[in-house]
Design a protein around this motif. Sequence first.
Motif, PDB file in Angstrom:
ATOM      1  N   THR A 132      -1.383   3.617  -2.251  1.00 33.55           N
ATOM      2  CA  THR A 132      -1.342   2.305  -2.910  1.00 33.55           C
ATOM      3  C   THR A 132      -1.254   1.156  -1.893  1.00 33.55           C
ATOM      4  OG1 THR A 132       1.080   2.409  -3.079  1.00 33.55           O
ATOM      5  CG2 THR A 132      -0.165   3.261  -4.947  1.00 33.55           C
ATOM      6  N   GLY A 154      -2.753  -1.869  -3.759  1.00 32.75           N
ATOM      7  CA  GLY A 154      -2.871  -0.935  -4.876  1.00 32.75           C
ATOM      8  C   GLY A 154      -3.879   0.174  -4.642  1.00 32.75           C
ATOM      9  N   GLY A 172       5.376   7.179  -8.946  1.00 29.40           N
ATOM     10  CA  GLY A 172       5.725   5.826  -8.570  1.00 29.40           C
ATOM     11  C   GLY A 172       7.153   5.768  -8.059  1.00 29.40           C
ATOM     12  N   ASP A 224       5.769   0.604  -6.051  1.00 29.11           N
ATOM     13  CA  ASP A 224       4.374   1.057  -6.083  1.00 29.11           C
ATOM     14  C   ASP A 224       4.213   2.161  -7.109  1.00 29.11           C
ATOM     15  OD1 ASP A 224       2.936  -0.428  -3.967  1.00 29.11           O
ATOM     16  OD2 ASP A 224       4.433   0.478  -2.658  1.00 29.11           O
ATOM     17  N   LEU A 225       3.150   2.037  -7.900  1.00 23.49           N
ATOM     18  CA  LEU A 225       2.812   3.065  -8.890  1.00 23.49           C
ATOM     19  C   LEU A 225       1.391   3.545  -8.616  1.00 23.49           C
ATOM     20  CD1 LEU A 225       5.185   1.505 -10.315  1.00 23.49           C
ATOM     21  CD2 LEU A 225       3.941   1.824 -12.447  1.00 23.49           C
ATOM     22  N   ARG A 243       0.047   2.890 -14.127  1.00 21.52           N
ATOM     23  CA  ARG A 243       0.150   1.424 -14.272  1.00 21.52           C
ATOM     24  C   ARG A 243      -0.187   0.961 -15.687  1.00 21.52           C
ATOM     25  NH1 ARG A 243      -3.407   0.369  -8.818  1.00 21.52           N
ATOM     26  NH2 ARG A 243      -2.030   1.582  -7.459  1.00 21.52           N
ATOM     27  N   GLY A 260       6.448  -0.369 -14.574  1.00 26.22           N
ATOM     28  CA  GLY A 260       6.824  -1.258 -13.475  1.00 26.22           C
ATOM     29  C   GLY A 260       8.013  -2.123 -13.879  1.00 26.22           C
ATOM     30  N   PHE A 317       2.319  -9.780 -11.838  1.00 28.95           N
ATOM     31  CA  PHE A 317       3.342  -8.847 -12.353  1.00 28.95           C
ATOM     32  C   PHE A 317       4.739  -9.380 -12.051  1.00 28.95           C
ATOM     33  CE2 PHE A 317       6.284  -5.502 -10.870  1.00 28.95           C
ATOM     34  CZ  PHE A 317       6.613  -4.937 -12.095  1.00 28.95           C
TER      35      PHE A 317
END
Length: 200
Positions: free
Chosen positions: A27, A31, A71, A132-133, A138, A143, A176
């Motif tokens: 990621t 991402g 994640g 981080d996912l 996502r 998140g 986000f």
Amino acid sequence: MTAPAALTIRPYRETDHDAIYDICVRTGDRGDDISEQLHDPRLLPDLFVGPYLALEPELAFVLAAVHRPVGYILGTADTARFVAAYRERWLPRVARPSQAPSDEWLVHLLNRPEWMSHPELADEYPAHLHIDLLPEARGNGYGRALIETFRAALRTAGVPGMHLTTGVSNSSAQRFYRRVGFVPLPQEPPKGAIFMGQPV
Ligand SMILES: CC(C)(COP(=O)(O)OP(=O)(O)OC[C@H]1O[C@@H](n2cnc3c(N)ncnc32)[C@H](O)[C@@H]1OP(=O)(O)O)[C@@H](O)C(=O)NCCC(=O)NCCS
């Protein structure tokens, strides 16, 4: 892409270590996978994941599918204390010279943790974090749930606020962060980055 059916948030365990490193690399480019862009892709998790797992594992949380992490959120309750511990206990394990031009900026950051130290944020926003996912996890509220898990842990520890540093070009992450309560901070950030923060 189909979201995994049921994901759970739980405290980090040592057996998660390699999977967390892997997610960081996969990621690492806003991402997307960064491994092709670096001679030594392990630089990224040695900088943004490893020291937190080693120094403050109680503040690391994993988003897990049945058999594997997808994640994470991790960070420190006290950035100034973290930077001192990084220099004393983490840097001797990971310090290394750059072996390729592509890696120079990360090696520079890895070997000089003081770039994270911002006394002007210390009173209001002493904590900082990384989240981080993987792509398949996502867009389903996880998140936000991870941020709330981290917030609860900080609250229990009596921490007044948290900040983060994100790339100016990572506008997706910034959107986000705004949705989950972070606002841009007026303090001068490192080049190419912005500071965001919020009370806990
Ligand atoms: C950024 C990231 C952590 C967000 O996690 P997520 O699970 O996708 O986000 P959520 O589903 O919990 O979204 C929470 C809120 O933010 C919004 N949001 C999330 N990503 C967004 C985006 N790119 N643009 C606009 N809004 C966004 C959601 O719509 C949701 O809003 P609501 O709850 O008010 O309806 C995740 O997408 C990710 O890991 N991205 C890649 C790595 C990365 O950029 N990490 C940050 C590096 S600084």
